[in-house]
Design an enzyme around this catalytic site. Structure first.
Site, PDB file in Angstrom:
ATOM      1  N   GLY A 289       0.849  -1.183   0.000  1.00 51.31           N
ATOM      2  CA  GLY A 289       0.000   0.000   0.000  1.00 51.31           C
ATOM      3  C   GLY A 289       0.885   1.232   0.000  1.00 51.31           C
ATOM      4  O   GLY A 289       0.896   2.042  -0.920  1.00 51.31           O
ATOM      5  N   ARG A 325      -1.549   9.944  11.185  1.00 51.26           N
ATOM      6  CA  ARG A 325      -0.340   9.173  11.508  1.00 51.26           C
ATOM      7  C   ARG A 325       0.541   9.807  12.583  1.00 51.26           C
ATOM      8  O   ARG A 325       1.013   9.093  13.475  1.00 51.26           O
ATOM      9  CB  ARG A 325       0.469   8.874  10.241  1.00 51.26           C
ATOM     10  CG  ARG A 325      -0.321   8.020   9.235  1.00 51.26           C
ATOM     11  CD  ARG A 325       0.519   7.614   8.028  1.00 51.26           C
ATOM     12  NE  ARG A 325       1.519   6.635   8.396  1.00 51.26           N
ATOM     13  CZ  ARG A 325       2.794   6.926   8.555  1.00 51.26           C
ATOM     14  NH1 ARG A 325       3.258   8.135   8.353  1.00 51.26           N
ATOM     15  NH2 ARG A 325       3.634   5.973   8.905  1.00 51.26           N
ATOM     16  N   TYR A 329       0.921   7.238  15.619  1.00 50.80           N
ATOM     17  CA  TYR A 329       2.186   6.504  15.801  1.00 50.80           C
ATOM     18  C   TYR A 329       3.364   7.412  16.118  1.00 50.80           C
ATOM     19  O   TYR A 329       4.501   6.950  16.100  1.00 50.80           O
ATOM     20  CB  TYR A 329       2.602   5.773  14.520  1.00 50.80           C
ATOM     21  CG  TYR A 329       1.584   4.982  13.762  1.00 50.80           C
ATOM     22  CD1 TYR A 329       0.974   3.854  14.326  1.00 50.80           C
ATOM     23  CD2 TYR A 329       1.291   5.297  12.439  1.00 50.80           C
ATOM     24  CE1 TYR A 329       0.085   3.104  13.581  1.00 50.80           C
ATOM     25  CE2 TYR A 329       0.400   4.535  11.699  1.00 50.80           C
ATOM     26  CZ  TYR A 329      -0.205   3.441  12.278  1.00 50.80           C
ATOM     27  OH  TYR A 329      -1.067   2.691  11.549  1.00 50.80           O
ATOM     28  N   CYS A 356      -9.356  19.563  19.454  1.00 52.27           N
ATOM     29  CA  CYS A 356      -9.205  19.697  20.905  1.00 52.27           C
ATOM     30  C   CYS A 356      -8.638  18.420  21.516  1.00 52.27           C
ATOM     31  O   CYS A 356      -9.346  17.675  22.213  1.00 52.27           O
ATOM     32  CB  CYS A 356     -10.543  20.040  21.537  1.00 52.27           C
ATOM     33  SG  CYS A 356     -11.246  21.525  20.837  1.00 52.27           S
ATOM     34  N   GLU A 357      -7.398  18.122  21.209  1.00 45.82           N
ATOM     35  CA  GLU A 357      -6.669  16.976  21.767  1.00 45.82           C
ATOM     36  C   GLU A 357      -5.210  17.376  21.874  1.00 45.82           C
ATOM     37  O   GLU A 357      -4.676  18.007  20.947  1.00 45.82           O
ATOM     38  CB  GLU A 357      -6.739  15.756  20.844  1.00 45.82           C
ATOM     39  CG  GLU A 357      -8.089  15.124  20.677  1.00 45.82           C
ATOM     40  CD  GLU A 357      -8.544  14.307  21.878  1.00 45.82           C
ATOM     41  OE1 GLU A 357      -7.698  13.982  22.744  1.00 45.82           O
ATOM     42  OE2 GLU A 357      -9.753  14.006  21.935  1.00 45.82           O
ATOM     43  N   TYR A 385      -2.336   6.002   3.863  1.00 44.08           N
ATOM     44  CA  TYR A 385      -2.885   6.132   5.214  1.00 44.08           C
ATOM     45  C   TYR A 385      -3.044   7.604   5.602  1.00 44.08           C
ATOM     46  O   TYR A 385      -2.888   7.977   6.751  1.00 44.08           O
ATOM     47  CB  TYR A 385      -2.017   5.355   6.229  1.00 44.08           C
ATOM     48  CG  TYR A 385      -1.752   3.951   5.743  1.00 44.08           C
ATOM     49  CD1 TYR A 385      -2.798   3.030   5.683  1.00 44.08           C
ATOM     50  CD2 TYR A 385      -0.503   3.565   5.273  1.00 44.08           C
ATOM     51  CE1 TYR A 385      -2.591   1.751   5.178  1.00 44.08           C
ATOM     52  CE2 TYR A 385      -0.285   2.291   4.762  1.00 44.08           C
ATOM     53  CZ  TYR A 385      -1.338   1.395   4.719  1.00 44.08           C
ATOM     54  OH  TYR A 385      -1.132   0.150   4.206  1.00 44.08           O
TER      55      TYR A 385
HETATM   56  C1  LIG Z   1      -2.035  -3.019   5.361  1.00 43.15           C
HETATM   57  C2  LIG Z   1      -1.744  -4.264   4.661  1.00 43.15           C
HETATM   58  C3  LIG Z   1      -0.922  -4.255   3.530  1.00 43.15           C
HETATM   59  C4  LIG Z   1      -0.209  -3.029   3.050  1.00 43.15           C
HETATM   60  O1  LIG Z   1       0.802  -2.687   3.912  1.00 43.15           O
HETATM   61  P1  LIG Z   1       1.928  -1.611   3.497  1.00 43.15           P
HETATM   62  O2  LIG Z   1       2.817  -1.590   4.668  1.00 43.15           O
HETATM   63  O3  LIG Z   1       1.209  -0.335   3.262  1.00 43.15           O
HETATM   64  O4  LIG Z   1       2.579  -2.105   2.266  1.00 43.15           O
HETATM   65  C5  LIG Z   1      -0.747  -5.437   2.869  1.00 43.15           C
HETATM   66  N1  LIG Z   1      -1.342  -6.581   3.291  1.00 43.15           N
HETATM   67  C6  LIG Z   1      -2.129  -6.614   4.362  1.00 43.15           C
HETATM   68  C7  LIG Z   1      -2.758  -7.884   4.767  1.00 43.15           C
HETATM   69  C8  LIG Z   1      -2.347  -5.474   5.097  1.00 43.15           C
HETATM   70  O5  LIG Z   1      -3.122  -5.524   6.177  1.00 43.15           O
END
Ligand SMILES: *Cc1c(COP(=O)(O)O)cnc(C)c1O
Length: 452
Positions: A289, A325, A329, A356-357, A385
């Site tokens: 992703g 994010r 994190y 407000c956090e 994300y």
């Molecule tokens: C979130 C997720 C991904 C993508 O993760 P990246 O770190 O963004 O590449 C791939 N497979 C599964 C099962 C996920 O939950």
């Protein structure tokens, strides 16, 4: 004159086709200042050219080392249908984490044969949906298999295997060892036998032990684990997996000292580990992703106010409701003063949002050029994300998304209106037919694919 953006040496360069023209940040010749004026802020701006080049680079690196290779886009990174459609035209399938993501992928033209549904503690109707849609299903626990089979036979099946503690990504992005994800292989062997007896011919093995990993060695160890698992499966059941899915997790640099992942080294290392453990017809799958999306996008946000103090606070109109994010994190995102590129940084400031956090902080003690109300800030690596984790918290409409395609800005998600925030609230006295319609359109309870 266009030049690469490395404004003051502190932040990373933005990748082409982002460029500096004078003091202004541009994308394919479009000024982001003009985009912000035209579409308002906060605004996510994505380069389709960069997205496509990320997909091509990835495919090329892996296909050089291992074929058959399959690239699935993890839709949860950004579920905009135009993104999924662009990636489909680059040959990507889809890794989906919910029925609604399966539906988005289908509507974007991804065939069910290229969709994997990775379920985590799924509801009954969600399993049924995936079987009806004809996707491959990735199960988190072998004990889910009887439930899945009660809805029919999936086209393909894998189990998500947990390799135990491994190196995890930064920022607590940890999915192996003591986490809710995956199962030990020894627990899944009987389920693989059952699956084969039930007539599922395409059986795979999946793992995803971390995210945002920049070390090629991690992926070699992932492949070694999958290869070893395939050998155990063959010994125990006589069956060979038809695919091995190494999950996502390919990292991108967020900080200036981080180096981009060497994809060729990743692919070579993976292929070397698989040689000898599975035969050459076994498909290698990966489902990134972040790698595909992160650096395609900047989040444009306008300074609302500057409050002086020991470390001044620069308030902007994006916050944890726009880009979660940093609050979730402690993630670091590079930042650029979008109309003051090249200006020397002034003293460090905290960049904060309007929510407000206490955790609504986008950057701590960041060195940026002097910023005043009305100035425009671009936050880098916002494509993965970013929008997909946004919320309406503090009752703020979610932002718009613009895709820059062939030098034109296309609005691919309109900004939410105030009406969007409350149009479905109030005291409802629905008729039974309205209730059942609402249940059928709930994300987890889609009535089921119609047509195909
Ligand atoms: C979130 C997720 C991904 C993508 O993760 P990246 O770190 O963004 O590449 C791939 N497979 C599964 C099962 C996920 O939950």
């Amino acid at each position: 004159m266009r030049r690469a953006i490395s404004p003051w040496g502190d932040e990373r360069e933005l990748p082409a086709p982002f460029a500096a023209e004078g003091a202004e940040l541009t994308l394919e010749g479009l000024s982001v200042r003009e985009l912000a004026e035209r579409f308002g802020t906060p605004l996510y701006v994505t380069s389709e050219a960069r997205l496509r080049s990320n997909a091509r680079r990835l495919r090329h690196a892996f296909e050089t080392s291992w074929e058959p290779f399959r690239l699935l886009y993890a839709v949860k990174a950004n579920n905009n249908p135009e993104i999924v459609r662009a990636l489909r035209s680059e040959g990507c399938g889809a890794d989906c984490s919910s029925p609604a993501e399966i539906e988005i992928a289908r509507r974007a033209g991804v065939p069910a044969s290229k969709i994997l549904y990775t379920s985590v503690f799924p509801r009954e109707d969600e399993l049924a949906f995936a079987v009806r849609a004809g996707t491959a299903v990735n199960l988190d626990d072998p004990a889910l298999l009887p439930r899945l089979l009660s809805h029919g036979t999936p086209r393909a099946l894998s189990f998500r295997l947990n390799p135990g503690p491994t190196e995890s990504g930064p920022e607590g992005l940890r999915f192996s060892g003591e986490s809710k994800f995956g199962t030990k292989l020894s627990r899944a062997l009987a389920a693989y036998r059952t699956a084969r007896r039930s007539g599922i011919h395409e059986l795979g093995m999946h793992t995803m032990p971390g995210s945002n990993i920049l070390n090629p060695e991690h992926f070699r160890l992932v492949a070694r684990f999958l290869g070893r698992s395939a050998r155990v499966l063959r010994r125990a059941t006589g069956a060979s997996p038809s695919f091995l899915d190494m999950g996502g997790g390919l990292g991108v640099p967020y900080r200036s000292h981080e180096l981009p992942l060497d994809l060729e080294a990743v692919a070579r290392g993976v292929a070397r580990e698989l040689e000898g453990s599975v035969d050459r017809s076994c498909e290698l799958w990966t489902e990134p992703g972040r790698y595909l999306m992160a650096d395609t996008t900047v989040l444009l946000t306008r300074v609302t106010h500057r409050k002086e103090g020991r470390v001044p606070f620069v308030g902007v109109d994006a916050g944890m409701q726009t880009l979660l994010r940093p609050a979730l994190y402690g993630a670091y995102h590079p930042m650029y003063a979008a109309t003051q590129l090249g200006e020397r940084p002034a003293r460090p400031v905290h960049v904060v949002g309007p929510v407000c956090e206490n955790t609504d902080v986008l950057a701590r003690s960041r060195r940026l050029p002097a910023l005043a109300a009305g100035d425009l800030l671009a936050i880098g690596n916002a494509g993965a994300y970013g929008f997909s984790m946004s919320s309406q918290y503090n009752t703020r409409p979610r932002p718009a998304e613009v895709l820059v395609r062939d030098g034109h800005a296309v609005l691919v998600r309109r900004r939410e209106t105030l009406e969007d925030l409350w149009s479905h609230t109030g005291v409802w006295e629905p008729s039974p037919s309205e209730l059942s319609r609402a249940a059928a359109s709930a994300p987890g309870a889609l009535a089921g694919p119609t047509g195909s």
